[in-house]
Design a protein around this motif. Sequence first.
Motif, PDB file in Angstrom:
ATOM      1  N   ASP A 173      39.207  44.390  41.767  1.00 15.73           N
ATOM      2  CA  ASP A 173      40.310  45.309  41.371  1.00 15.73           C
ATOM      3  C   ASP A 173      40.066  45.196  39.974  1.00 15.73           C
ATOM      4  OD1 ASP A 173      42.188  46.923  40.256  1.00 15.73           O
ATOM      5  OD2 ASP A 173      43.183  46.790  42.142  1.00 15.73           O
ATOM      6  N   PRO A 174      39.426  46.146  39.059  1.00 18.17           N
ATOM      7  CA  PRO A 174      39.081  46.072  37.713  1.00 18.17           C
ATOM      8  C   PRO A 174      40.581  46.143  36.975  1.00 18.17           C
ATOM      9  CG  PRO A 174      38.289  48.165  38.321  1.00 18.17           C
ATOM     10  CD  PRO A 174      38.501  47.286  39.547  1.00 18.17           C
ATOM     11  N   GLU A 175      41.141  47.127  37.514  1.00 20.40           N
ATOM     12  CA  GLU A 175      42.497  47.524  36.673  1.00 20.40           C
ATOM     13  C   GLU A 175      43.332  46.032  36.575  1.00 20.40           C
ATOM     14  OE1 GLU A 175      43.120  49.926  34.657  1.00 20.40           O
ATOM     15  OE2 GLU A 175      41.192  50.695  35.425  1.00 20.40           O
ATOM     16  N   LYS A 176      43.692  45.355  37.843  1.00 19.36           N
ATOM     17  CA  LYS A 176      44.232  44.043  37.860  1.00 19.36           C
ATOM     18  C   LYS A 176      43.421  42.949  36.882  1.00 19.36           C
ATOM     19  CE  LYS A 176      46.402  45.069  42.372  1.00 19.36           C
ATOM     20  NZ  LYS A 176      46.516  44.754  43.791  1.00 19.36           N
ATOM     21  N   MET A 177      42.195  42.992  37.172  1.00 22.71           N
ATOM     22  CA  MET A 177      41.371  42.045  36.307  1.00 22.71           C
ATOM     23  C   MET A 177      41.659  42.260  34.889  1.00 22.71           C
ATOM     24  SD  MET A 177      39.136  39.706  37.418  1.00 22.71           S
ATOM     25  CE  MET A 177      38.378  40.403  38.779  1.00 22.71           C
ATOM     26  N   LYS A 178      41.837  43.185  34.301  1.00 20.48           N
ATOM     27  CA  LYS A 178      42.059  43.623  33.161  1.00 20.48           C
ATOM     28  C   LYS A 178      43.287  43.063  32.596  1.00 20.48           C
ATOM     29  CE  LYS A 178      41.923  47.272  29.472  1.00 20.48           C
ATOM     30  NZ  LYS A 178      42.248  48.780  29.225  1.00 20.48           N
TER      31      LYS A 178
END
Length: 602
Positions: free
Chosen positions: A534-539
């Motif tokens: 999940d790129p949004e959470k990773m960010k």
Amino acid sequence: MSRLRGVAGRDPRAGFKPDGRDCRASVPQGLLKAARKSGQLNLSGRNLSEVPQCVWRINVDIPEEANQNLSFSATERWWEQTDLTKLIISNNKLQSLTDDLRLLPALTVLDIHDNQLTSLPSAIGELENLQKLNVSHNKLKTLPEEIAKLRNLKGLYLQHNELTYISEGFEQLSNLEDLDLSNNRLATVPASFSSLSSLVRLNLSSNQLKNLPAEISRMKRLKHLDCNSNLLETIPPELAGMESLELLYLWRNKLRFLPEFPSCRLLKELHVGENQIEMLRAEHLKHLNSILVLDLRDNKLKSVPDEITLLQSLERLDLSNNDISSLPYSLGNLHLKFLALEGNPLRTIRREIINKGTQEVLKYLRSKIKDDGPSQSDSITETAMTLPSESRVNVHAIVTLKILDYSDKQTALIPDEVFDAVKSNIVTSINFSKNQLCEIPKRIIELKEMVSDVNLSFNKLSFISLELCMLHKLTFLDLRNNFLNSLPEEMESLIRLQVINLSFNRFKILPEVLYRILTLETVLISNNQIGSVDPEKMKTMENLTTLDLQNNDLLHIPPELGNCVNLRTLLLDGNPFRVPRAAVLMKGTAAILEYLRDRIPT
């Protein structure tokens, strides 16, 4: 706001009004209407072979809806339209642009990457407000001289074209901050580049450069210089005087020696892997006060000087695939998070220690410093004072190294006497690796006020007990080579955890709890079955610098992952996705992140 055009007198640039019917077929009128309000138009990925006239003339002609609607609300007053400032026509099949480009003088952003352009029109020089121009991934062989007129340009992206030289006048782009010329066919860089006084980032990687002009050192604001994958044999000594330089990439060249950097006090990353460097001397290292990452892999180094310990900020050191036979024990005093030693003929460190990872190697080196000192009286030999059962416990390691070590015993249970042997000593590390543990020993909780490193790798753990989640001082956790497929939500309480190794387990998704451990700097989760991230959470994981996802089941890499700009190491090899292709992966993390960012839908 645009003037009322075509009523009080036609714009002299306008020419003849084209037939609007061909435009309707390729550009929805609703899109144009919205663009007149917002000043932004995105036509990426529409299979366009040419830019429709109505796009160039969006601020020139009376819109079609004006002829159909004689009563206008406040929101529909077309004569108060906004000039187009952002035009995106990337990922199409454009082979050329016309001089009608000049009809959009208010443009600040023009993005035409991933087309088939072989040239740019001279009219581009009339876009005097342009701040960002992206023509990457085209077939440009030359640039028009008029590009030098874009005095407000801050970002110019020309990567992945067929440029063989840079035209005169380029140095007039005095406000340029970001210039990407990577993956072209440049053999030289003009000395006049030194006049690009505002430049912060310069990417010259994957060209055919044999040398760099000494004048490049005059770029007093340059922070990021990427010269990876060229033919450089030497670096001009003047480069060492670039006080603002923070990131220097010289990977995959033909360098025989490392330059000295007496003035580069801010240099944080130095990448010189895949060269022919034979010697690393003290003078190469003594000025690198701020260095965090030193990449020397795939060279011909035979030794590492003791002065490596001067690099007190160093976090990542890659020495893999050299000819190093021994390491200075003082290396163990560095606070490294990552040390790569594979592919060296090391005689002083056993392979099994190297296989245990960075922290184990550093502990071993530190122990050798102690071993070279006074002889130890606290040995693990049995004495009259030692209970037979305690002889299995390395008391010396507890007392002198603060390690509780009961590894490689192939046991299913950790005996009580192991914990009893701690007594009143301080223990900061636990090593129970290479056993047959099916659960974490409950007595581990007794050490919760002091333990920072726990190694439970190479066991048979299928779940994580709550006792582990209560080790609030934990910074390093090694759980690789177990049978784990999930992590408990309670691990969120590990508020100091920086490094976790989950490789060779059975995870099918990246455990949700990891996204909430915001102190994490390194996540190693290769060789699992992970299908998505999940790129949004990773960010939100702002401290994350290393993410190893090699050999998983990722079919798709979300472009938004490119926004995780703090990542310095992203490893994706061995997954079934088709893009990014291997050629992109080989270029390293910065190139992968940029590739992904270029493909984020806007």
